[in-house]
Design a protein around this motif. Structure first.
Motif, PDB file in Angstrom:
ATOM      1  N   ASP A 199       0.844  -1.183   0.000  1.00 54.42           N
ATOM      2  CA  ASP A 199       0.000   0.000   0.000  1.00 54.42           C
ATOM      3  C   ASP A 199       0.883   1.238   0.000  1.00 54.42           C
ATOM      4  O   ASP A 199       1.953   1.267   0.639  1.00 54.42           O
ATOM      5  CB  ASP A 199      -0.912  -0.014   1.231  1.00 54.42           C
ATOM      6  CG  ASP A 199      -1.938   1.095   1.192  1.00 54.42           C
ATOM      7  OD1 ASP A 199      -1.625   2.198   1.682  1.00 54.42           O
ATOM      8  OD2 ASP A 199      -3.036   0.859   0.651  1.00 54.42           O
ATOM      9  N   GLU A 200       0.456   2.256  -0.717  1.00 52.30           N
ATOM     10  CA  GLU A 200       1.302   3.439  -0.852  1.00 52.30           C
ATOM     11  C   GLU A 200       1.532   4.127   0.492  1.00 52.30           C
ATOM     12  O   GLU A 200       2.549   4.821   0.670  1.00 52.30           O
ATOM     13  CB  GLU A 200       0.670   4.424  -1.831  1.00 52.30           C
ATOM     14  CG  GLU A 200      -0.712   4.899  -1.442  1.00 52.30           C
ATOM     15  CD  GLU A 200      -1.309   5.819  -2.484  1.00 52.30           C
ATOM     16  OE1 GLU A 200      -2.343   6.438  -2.185  1.00 52.30           O
ATOM     17  OE2 GLU A 200      -0.735   5.925  -3.577  1.00 52.30           O
ATOM     18  N   ASN A 201       0.669   3.924   1.455  1.00 50.23           N
ATOM     19  CA  ASN A 201       0.877   4.517   2.782  1.00 50.23           C
ATOM     20  C   ASN A 201       1.950   3.778   3.572  1.00 50.23           C
ATOM     21  O   ASN A 201       2.500   4.331   4.538  1.00 50.23           O
ATOM     22  CB  ASN A 201      -0.429   4.526   3.570  1.00 50.23           C
ATOM     23  CG  ASN A 201      -1.498   5.373   2.899  1.00 50.23           C
ATOM     24  OD1 ASN A 201      -1.188   6.415   2.323  1.00 50.23           O
ATOM     25  ND2 ASN A 201      -2.753   4.933   2.956  1.00 50.23           N
ATOM     26  N   ASP A 202       2.232   2.515   3.212  1.00 50.67           N
ATOM     27  CA  ASP A 202       3.256   1.742   3.913  1.00 50.67           C
ATOM     28  C   ASP A 202       4.611   1.786   3.216  1.00 50.67           C
ATOM     29  O   ASP A 202       5.578   1.204   3.715  1.00 50.67           O
ATOM     30  CB  ASP A 202       2.816   0.276   4.034  1.00 50.67           C
ATOM     31  CG  ASP A 202       1.549   0.142   4.864  1.00 50.67           C
ATOM     32  OD1 ASP A 202       1.301   1.028   5.695  1.00 50.67           O
ATOM     33  OD2 ASP A 202       0.810  -0.850   4.657  1.00 50.67           O
ATOM     34  N   ALA A 203       4.691   2.439   2.064  1.00 52.14           N
ATOM     35  CA  ALA A 203       5.955   2.440   1.323  1.00 52.14           C
ATOM     36  C   ALA A 203       7.053   3.183   2.078  1.00 52.14           C
ATOM     37  O   ALA A 203       8.226   2.791   2.035  1.00 52.14           O
ATOM     38  CB  ALA A 203       5.754   3.063  -0.060  1.00 52.14           C
ATOM     39  N   ASP A 204       6.696   4.250   2.790  1.00 54.40           N
ATOM     40  CA  ASP A 204       7.712   5.011   3.523  1.00 54.40           C
ATOM     41  C   ASP A 204       8.273   4.240   4.706  1.00 54.40           C
ATOM     42  O   ASP A 204       9.357   4.570   5.209  1.00 54.40           O
ATOM     43  CB  ASP A 204       7.113   6.338   4.011  1.00 54.40           C
ATOM     44  CG  ASP A 204       6.731   7.255   2.863  1.00 54.40           C
ATOM     45  OD1 ASP A 204       7.317   7.086   1.775  1.00 54.40           O
ATOM     46  OD2 ASP A 204       5.837   8.109   3.052  1.00 54.40           O
ATOM     47  N   ALA A 205       7.575   3.210   5.172  1.00 54.74           N
ATOM     48  CA  ALA A 205       8.073   2.438   6.314  1.00 54.74           C
ATOM     49  C   ALA A 205       9.194   1.479   5.905  1.00 54.74           C
ATOM     50  O   ALA A 205       9.885   0.953   6.784  1.00 54.74           O
ATOM     51  CB  ALA A 205       6.923   1.641   6.936  1.00 54.74           C
ATOM     52  N   LEU A 206       9.386   1.239   4.620  1.00 55.17           N
ATOM     53  CA  LEU A 206      10.456   0.359   4.139  1.00 55.17           C
ATOM     54  C   LEU A 206      11.679   1.184   3.783  1.00 55.17           C
ATOM     55  O   LEU A 206      11.587   2.165   3.029  1.00 55.17           O
ATOM     56  CB  LEU A 206       9.981  -0.438   2.917  1.00 55.17           C
ATOM     57  CG  LEU A 206       8.780  -1.364   3.162  1.00 55.17           C
ATOM     58  CD1 LEU A 206       8.327  -1.982   1.857  1.00 55.17           C
ATOM     59  CD2 LEU A 206       9.137  -2.442   4.172  1.00 55.17           C
ATOM     60  N   SER A 207      12.808   0.793   4.324  1.00 57.11           N
ATOM     61  CA  SER A 207      14.048   1.534   4.119  1.00 57.11           C
ATOM     62  C   SER A 207      14.959   0.774   3.152  1.00 57.11           C
ATOM     63  O   SER A 207      15.107  -0.454   3.276  1.00 57.11           O
ATOM     64  CB  SER A 207      14.772   1.750   5.449  1.00 57.11           C
ATOM     65  OG  SER A 207      16.050   2.308   5.231  1.00 57.11           O
ATOM     66  N   PRO A 208      15.579   1.460   2.200  1.00 55.01           N
ATOM     67  CA  PRO A 208      16.514   0.771   1.292  1.00 55.01           C
ATOM     68  C   PRO A 208      17.824   0.369   1.962  1.00 55.01           C
ATOM     69  O   PRO A 208      18.591  -0.415   1.399  1.00 55.01           O
ATOM     70  CB  PRO A 208      16.748   1.817   0.188  1.00 55.01           C
ATOM     71  CG  PRO A 208      16.502   3.129   0.858  1.00 55.01           C
ATOM     72  CD  PRO A 208      15.424   2.882   1.868  1.00 55.01           C
ATOM     73  N   ASP A 209      18.085   0.884   3.169  1.00 55.38           N
ATOM     74  CA  ASP A 209      19.330   0.582   3.871  1.00 55.38           C
ATOM     75  C   ASP A 209      19.153  -0.522   4.909  1.00 55.38           C
ATOM     76  O   ASP A 209      20.103  -0.831   5.645  1.00 55.38           O
ATOM     77  CB  ASP A 209      19.862   1.839   4.567  1.00 55.38           C
ATOM     78  CG  ASP A 209      20.138   2.962   3.569  1.00 55.38           C
ATOM     79  OD1 ASP A 209      20.516   2.639   2.421  1.00 55.38           O
ATOM     80  OD2 ASP A 209      19.948   4.135   3.932  1.00 55.38           O
ATOM     81  N   ARG A 210      18.000  -1.113   4.995  1.00 49.16           N
ATOM     82  CA  ARG A 210      17.752  -2.106   6.016  1.00 49.16           C
ATOM     83  C   ARG A 210      17.411  -3.441   5.370  1.00 49.16           C
ATOM     84  O   ARG A 210      16.855  -3.492   4.272  1.00 49.16           O
ATOM     85  CB  ARG A 210      16.590  -1.666   6.923  1.00 49.16           C
ATOM     86  CG  ARG A 210      16.429  -2.525   8.166  1.00 49.16           C
ATOM     87  CD  ARG A 210      15.292  -2.021   9.028  1.00 49.16           C
ATOM     88  NE  ARG A 210      15.172  -2.814  10.246  1.00 49.16           N
ATOM     89  CZ  ARG A 210      15.752  -2.513  11.386  1.00 49.16           C
ATOM     90  NH1 ARG A 210      16.490  -1.415  11.488  1.00 49.16           N
ATOM     91  NH2 ARG A 210      15.611  -3.284  12.446  1.00 49.16           N
ATOM     92  N   ARG A 211      17.753  -4.509   6.064  1.00 48.38           N
ATOM     93  CA  ARG A 211      17.473  -5.853   5.583  1.00 48.38           C
ATOM     94  C   ARG A 211      16.213  -6.378   6.271  1.00 48.38           C
ATOM     95  O   ARG A 211      15.993  -6.145   7.459  1.00 48.38           O
ATOM     96  CB  ARG A 211      18.648  -6.794   5.877  1.00 48.38           C
ATOM     97  CG  ARG A 211      18.461  -8.214   5.378  1.00 48.38           C
ATOM     98  CD  ARG A 211      19.687  -9.055   5.706  1.00 48.38           C
ATOM     99  NE  ARG A 211      19.501 -10.439   5.314  1.00 48.38           N
ATOM    100  CZ  ARG A 211      19.713 -10.918   4.096  1.00 48.38           C
ATOM    101  NH1 ARG A 211      20.134 -10.097   3.139  1.00 48.38           N
ATOM    102  NH2 ARG A 211      19.527 -12.195   3.809  1.00 48.38           N
ATOM    103  N   TYR A 212      15.377  -7.086   5.489  1.00 48.47           N
ATOM    104  CA  TYR A 212      14.111  -7.587   6.004  1.00 48.47           C
ATOM    105  C   TYR A 212      14.032  -9.093   5.789  1.00 48.47           C
ATOM    106  O   TYR A 212      14.807  -9.685   5.021  1.00 48.47           O
ATOM    107  CB  TYR A 212      12.928  -6.913   5.292  1.00 48.47           C
ATOM    108  CG  TYR A 212      12.883  -5.421   5.490  1.00 48.47           C
ATOM    109  CD1 TYR A 212      12.238  -4.867   6.592  1.00 48.47           C
ATOM    110  CD2 TYR A 212      13.490  -4.555   4.574  1.00 48.47           C
ATOM    111  CE1 TYR A 212      12.191  -3.489   6.774  1.00 48.47           C
ATOM    112  CE2 TYR A 212      13.454  -3.186   4.753  1.00 48.47           C
ATOM    113  CZ  TYR A 212      12.812  -2.656   5.854  1.00 48.47           C
ATOM    114  OH  TYR A 212      12.777  -1.301   6.040  1.00 48.47           O
ATOM    115  N   ARG A 213      13.091  -9.678   6.485  1.00 48.52           N
ATOM    116  CA  ARG A 213      12.805 -11.097   6.317  1.00 48.52           C
ATOM    117  C   ARG A 213      11.329 -11.254   6.001  1.00 48.52           C
ATOM    118  O   ARG A 213      10.480 -10.588   6.588  1.00 48.52           O
ATOM    119  CB  ARG A 213      13.142 -11.895   7.582  1.00 48.52           C
ATOM    120  CG  ARG A 213      13.024 -13.397   7.359  1.00 48.52           C
ATOM    121  CD  ARG A 213      13.467 -14.167   8.590  1.00 48.52           C
ATOM    122  NE  ARG A 213      13.520 -15.594   8.310  1.00 48.52           N
ATOM    123  CZ  ARG A 213      12.483 -16.406   8.324  1.00 48.52           C
ATOM    124  NH1 ARG A 213      11.290 -15.916   8.612  1.00 48.52           N
ATOM    125  NH2 ARG A 213      12.613 -17.690   8.062  1.00 48.52           N
TER     126      ARG A 213
END
Length: 410
Positions: A298-312
C-alpha cells in the motif's frame, strides 16, 4: 532458297507452327507455376526455376513425341538430322524466351485472383474496378517510420514495422467498426502483435497506428493505491510471485531467524528495542533476484520500508487475491488499464461516468479517497483520477477529452 536448303525435307510452315505452339506451352507452364509459387510462398518465383520448368516441358515433348515420331513415324527418319537438331534448338530458345512473360503474367494473375477471392493482404495495389466487383475494402497502412510505439508496452521489433509499412490489407466490405476489429485481429494473428491502437478514416486509410508487443513491467498491473518497492530481504525458499508475505525487520545484533522458525514473541533478555523483530507491513511478492525482492505494498506503507535495512519475509498460507487474478486476465485481454487525471479546465469536469466510453473501475478524488466501482451517475470533478479499462484507442480518446482546450491547441 537458303532456308529451304538448310531445312531440306522439313516443312517450314509446320516447323514454324511447332515453334509457336511449344512456346505457348512453355508460357503456360511457367505462368501456372509462378501463380502456384506465389500462392504457397507469398513471394515471386525465381527466374531460373520458372525457366527450368517451362523449357523442361518443351524438352520433354521434343524427346518423346518429336524425336520418337521422327524415328518411328517416318520411314528412314534420322534422329541426328542437322535440320531437325537446328529446329529443336531454335524451339528450346523460343521456349526460354516465352518463360519471361509467362512468369510475369502468372505472378500478376495470382495477385488479382487472390483479391477477387477475398484475400486480406496485398503488397501491390489492386485496381479500383476489381475492388468494386469483389466488394472489398482496402486498408492502407502508414509507412514504417510513421508506426508508433504504445506507451507502457514493450515495442514490437523493427522488422515487423518494416514488413507492415505501406502494406495494403483487404477485408470484406463492412462498416468502419467491423474493419477496425478485423484489422486488429489480423495484425495480432499474422504478425504476433500484442496490442493495436489504430484510427481509420472513411476511405480506408490508417491515419494513426501504434503497436505494442505486451505490457511492460508491473506498473500496469498495480491496483489503485498500491506501489512497487524493491528491498533487500531473505524470502522463503518456497515463495513465488503472487504470494502474500509479511515483512519483518531483522535484528542488527542478532543472527537471522531460520525460515522454519517463527519470530520471537517477546524481547530476549538484554536485547534493546532496536534489536527486537517487528512486523512492518503485509505485501505481495512479485519478483526476486538474489537478495533483492520486489514487493507490492500500500502506498501509505511504502515510507516504512528503508533501502538501507534488511528484512525477512514470512509467507502466509492464503490463496492469491482477486486483484492478482484480475491482473493475469487483463494481460491476456485486448483491453488494458489506464489512469486519466482531470487537470484544471478539463472538459470532463461535471461529466458523469455513464457518458464515458471506457469502463470505470475506480475514481480517486483530490483528497486521496478511493471510490471503487462507482455508480454511473457519479459526476467527475477537477483533480479526480479515473481508473478505466478499455481498448488502447478508447483510453487514448479519453485522455484527449480530459485535456483542456488550450492545452490541445498549444
Amino acid at each position: 532458297m537458303i532456308l529451304q536448303s538448310l531445312l531440306g525435307p522439313v516443312d517450314p510452315a509446320s516447323a514454324l507452327t511447332g515453334l509457336i505452339g511449344l512456346s505457348v506451352l512453355s508460357f503456360f507452364v511457367s505462368g501456372v507455376l509462378s501463380a502456384a509459387y506465389r500462392w504457397y510462398f507469398r513471394e515471386p518465383i525465381p527466374r531460373g526455376l520458372a525457366a527450368l520448368f517451362g523449357v523442361g516441358a518443351v524438352a520433354l515433348y521434343l524427346n518423346t513425341v518429336g524425336l520418337l515420331g521422327r524415328v518411328i513415324g517416318t520411314p528412314g527418319g534420322d534422329p541426328f538430322d542437322a535440320a531437325g537438331i537446328g529446329i529443336n534448338l531454335l524451339t528450346l530458345f523460343g521456349a526460354f524466351v516465352a518463360t519471361v512473360p509467362g512468369r510475369r503474367v502468372g505472378d500478376g494473375l495470382r495477385s488479382e485472383f487472390t483479391a477477387a477471392a477475398g484475400a486480406r493482404e496485398l503488397n501491390a495495389g489492386v485496381s479500383r474496378a476489381l475492388r468494386g466487383v469483389a466488394r472489398l475494402s482496402a486498408v492502407e497502412l502508414p509507412a514504417a517510420e510513421d508506426i508508433e510505439d504504445m506507451p507502457s508496452h514493450d515495442p514490437v521489433p523493427e522488422a515487423v514495422k518494416a514488413e507492415l509499412g505501406g502494406k495494403t490489407l483487404l477485408f470484406p466490405r463492412a462498416n468502419a467498426d467491423s474493419i477496425h476489429d478485423r484489422l486488429t485481429t489480423r495484425l495480432k494473428e499474422d504478425y504476433n502483435v500484442g496490442y493495436v491502437d489504430a484510427e481509420i478514416d472513411a476511405d480506408g486509410t490508417v491515419t494513426f497506428l501504434a503497436l505494442g508487443s505486451r505490457l511492460a513491467g508491473i506498473g500496469p498491473t498495480l491496483g489503485p493505491g498500491t506501489c512497487a518497492v524493491a528491498v533487500e530481504a531473505d524470502p522463503a525458499s518456497d515463495a513465488g510471485p503472487g504470494d502474500v508475505v509479511q515483512v519483518w525487520t531483522v535484528p542488527e545484533a542478532a543472527p537471522i531467524i531460520p525460515e522454519a522458525a517463527e519470530p520471537p514473541e517477546a524481547v530476549p533478555d538484554g536485547a534493546s528495542e532496536a534489536e527486537q523483530p517487528r512486523r512492518v507491513t503485509t505485501a505481495e511478492l512479485r519478483a526476486t533476484a538474489g537478495e533483492t525482492v520486489t514487493l507490492v505494498v500500500d502506498e501509505n506503507d511504502a515510507d516504512a520500508l528503508s533501502p538501507d535495512r534488511r528484512y525477512r519475509l514470512l509467507t502466509l498460507p492464503v490463496a492469491a487475491g482477486t486483484d492478482r487474478e484480475f491482473a493475469s486476465l487483463l494481460r491476456a485481454a485486448d483491453e488494458t488499464l489506464g489512469v486519466v487525471e482531470l487537470p484544471e479546465g478539463s472538459p470532463l469536469a461535471g461529466v458523469t461516468l455513464a457518458d464515458l466510453d471506457a469502463t470505470v473501475v475506480a475514481v480517486r478524488d483530490p483528497g486521496g479517497a478511493l471510490d471503487s466501482l462507482p455508480a454511473g451517475e457519479r459526476a467527475l470533478a477537477v483533480g479526480d483520477a479515473v481508473y478505466a479499462i478499455g481498448r488502447p484507442d478508447v483510453l487514448r480518446s479519453l485522455e484527449e477529452r480530459a485535456r483542456p482546450a488550450d492545452a490541445g491547441s498549444s
